[in-house]
Design a protein around this motif. Structure first.
Motif, PDB file in Angstrom:
ATOM      1  N   PRO A 137      41.083  42.885  32.435  1.00 20.66           N
ATOM      2  CA  PRO A 137      39.849  42.701  33.241  1.00 20.66           C
ATOM      3  C   PRO A 137      40.847  41.195  33.041  1.00 20.66           C
ATOM      4  O   PRO A 137      41.493  40.502  32.509  1.00 20.66           O
TER       5      PRO A 137
ATOM      6  N   ASP B 133      43.796  37.337  37.713  1.00 23.02           N
ATOM      7  CA  ASP B 133      43.627  38.860  37.460  1.00 23.02           C
ATOM      8  C   ASP B 133      44.651  39.603  37.829  1.00 23.02           C
ATOM      9  O   ASP B 133      45.184  38.735  38.586  1.00 23.02           O
TER      10      ASP B 133
ATOM     11  N   THR C 221      24.817  34.583  32.476  1.00 28.62           N
ATOM     12  CA  THR C 221      24.736  35.213  31.935  1.00 28.62           C
ATOM     13  C   THR C 221      24.251  35.077  30.581  1.00 28.62           C
ATOM     14  O   THR C 221      23.585  35.757  29.431  1.00 28.62           O
TER      15      THR C 221
ATOM     16  N   THR D  54      30.191  34.028  33.107  1.00 26.69           N
ATOM     17  CA  THR D  54      30.803  35.889  33.058  1.00 26.69           C
ATOM     18  C   THR D  54      31.570  35.469  34.488  1.00 26.69           C
ATOM     19  O   THR D  54      31.158  35.615  35.266  1.00 26.69           O
TER      20      THR D  54
ATOM     21  N   SER E 157      33.489  38.425  36.680  1.00 28.90           N
ATOM     22  CA  SER E 157      33.969  40.335  37.172  1.00 28.90           C
ATOM     23  C   SER E 157      34.623  40.132  38.148  1.00 28.90           C
ATOM     24  O   SER E 157      35.123  39.933  39.207  1.00 28.90           O
ATOM     25  N   GLU E 158      35.619  41.724  38.177  1.00 24.29           N
ATOM     26  CA  GLU E 158      36.521  41.670  38.790  1.00 24.29           C
ATOM     27  C   GLU E 158      35.802  43.152  39.379  1.00 24.29           C
ATOM     28  O   GLU E 158      36.522  43.756  40.044  1.00 24.29           O
TER      29      GLU E 158
ATOM     30  N   GLY F 100      36.349  44.747  34.808  1.00 24.44           N
ATOM     31  CA  GLY F 100      36.601  43.814  33.286  1.00 24.44           C
ATOM     32  C   GLY F 100      36.102  42.814  33.478  1.00 24.44           C
ATOM     33  O   GLY F 100      35.182  42.194  35.003  1.00 24.44           O
ATOM     34  N   THR F 101      35.793  42.176  32.523  1.00 23.71           N
ATOM     35  CA  THR F 101      34.167  40.641  32.426  1.00 23.71           C
ATOM     36  C   THR F 101      35.285  39.808  31.513  1.00 23.71           C
ATOM     37  O   THR F 101      35.957  40.857  30.392  1.00 23.71           O
ATOM     38  N   ASP F 102      34.662  38.676  31.585  1.00 21.85           N
ATOM     39  CA  ASP F 102      35.102  37.709  30.324  1.00 21.85           C
ATOM     40  C   ASP F 102      34.164  36.312  30.599  1.00 21.85           C
ATOM     41  O   ASP F 102      33.585  36.339  31.762  1.00 21.85           O
ATOM     42  N   THR F 103      33.919  36.316  29.265  1.00 19.28           N
ATOM     43  CA  THR F 103      32.913  35.034  29.770  1.00 19.28           C
ATOM     44  C   THR F 103      33.463  33.931  28.171  1.00 19.28           C
ATOM     45  O   THR F 103      34.694  34.250  28.079  1.00 19.28           O
TER      46      THR F 103
END
Length: 330
Positions: free
Chosen positions: A166, A196, A207, A249, A251-252, A255-258
């Motif tokens: 992610p 990434d 989000t 947030t 995203s690709e 996967g995500t990261d916040t």
């Protein structure tokens, strides 16, 4: 009497003939002449020697080790996984001690238990950063087992496959939270950045957060801003304390990261813009004698003036009141 040795392995033949020769010698020791007993003894010894040589020549002296079913020639594993492979072997010679070892281009990337034949990795394999000799995520090693006489080798090829990693937010210290101080009426907050490993296209969005409605984010660049400017004197955040909270947030697609972001709106500092002084009587703002800042410019919240700028020439003898007036940039 001739001994029957047909169908017997050499090892058993040797023991059988030894007993036979011994019985012949004992049972006929008193009934045979000396030369006859010598002939019988020599025949028995010759038979023993012949059987021993026969056993050595036909391979009965040692059995080579045999790898078990776990000794595969190839396998694949996902990156960052720890997996063990069973290369244990057996040997028909019960008293043989088996010792395992490694060789080959990528032998240093593996570890073998020399007593059990368990094959493991010396490190976690990273698909994006291969360390095999060919730098192509194909790791080649030879596993050998020896019983002290014979050595058997099995080639093993391991393929490391990719697992989606992610993206990770890197701005604001790269942690799960970040904070910024924003001037009154300013709209730009920060630009959220992320990394990434697969270099996938990243998308940014809002989000969550108590004040998410007060923010906007550019989906492509990650630029975060207030929809409108705010003042410290009239806060509009949920808590009414000029601290605005939002969750961004990245995203690709998989996967995500916040990151939880806090933006504190503060009034700009008041800077001093000038100073004047008067003696005894206040002539009113702007009518005093101008003072110069000790550092040459009025441009900060705190300033000082040089005492030499105070002109006391012509004052009468006795106490006098000296007043200093400062002007700020408002």
């Amino acid at each position: 009497m001739t001994p029957d040795i047909s169908g017997k392995p050499p090892g058993k033949v040797i023991k059988f003939l030894a007993k036979f020769e011994n019985r012949r010698s004992l049972s006929n020791r008193d009934g045979l002449p000396e030369y006859a007993r010598a002939i019988v003894k020599n025949i028995g010894q010759a038979a023993l020697l012949a059987c021993f040589l026969l056993g050595t020549a036909t391979g009965y002296a040692n059995n080579a080790p045999v790898f078990g079913g776990g000794a595969v020639s190839s396998a694949s594993v996902q990156e960052n996984n720890a997996t063990a492979y069973d290369f244990s072997a057996t040997d028909a010679d019960a008293n043989d001690v088996l010792v395992y070892s490694l060789s080959g281009n990528d032998a240093a990337r593996f570890v073998i238990n020399s007593a059990t034949g368990e094959l493991t990795f010396s490190q976690a394999f990273d698909f994006e950063n291969p360390t095999d000799a060919g730098a192509n995520n194909g790791y080649d090693v030879n596993v050998s087992v020896s019983d002290g006489n014979d050595t058997v080798t099995q080639a093993f090829a391991l393929t490391v496959t990719n697992v989606n990693d992610p993206p990770a937010i890197t701005s604001g210290g790269g942690g799960s939270t970040a904070g910024y101080v924003i001037d009154e009426n300013a709209t730009a907050v920060t630009t959220v950045t992320a990394q990434d490993d697969e270099n996938s296209t990243l998308t940014f969005s809002l989000t969550g957060g108590a004040d998410a409605a007060k923010f906007e984010v550019n989906a492509t660049s990650g630029a975060l801003r207030f929809s409108t400017g705010h003042t410290a004197a009239n806060p509009t955040d949920a808590d009414g304390n000029s601290t605005y909270e939002v969750i961004v947030t990245v995203s690709e697609g998989v996967g995500t990261d916040t990151q939880a972001i806090t933006a504190v709106v503060m009034a700009p500092p008041i800077k001093l813009a000038g100073a004047e002084y008067f003696v005894d009587n206040d002539p009113g703002e702007g009518n005093g004698t101008v003072l110069q800042a000790a550092d040459g410019a009025f441009d900060s919240e705190v300033e000082s003036v040089a005492p030499a700028d105070l002109n006391v020439t012509g004052l009468s003898e006795g106490p006098h009141l000296v007043g200093v007036r400062y002007k700020d940039d408002n």
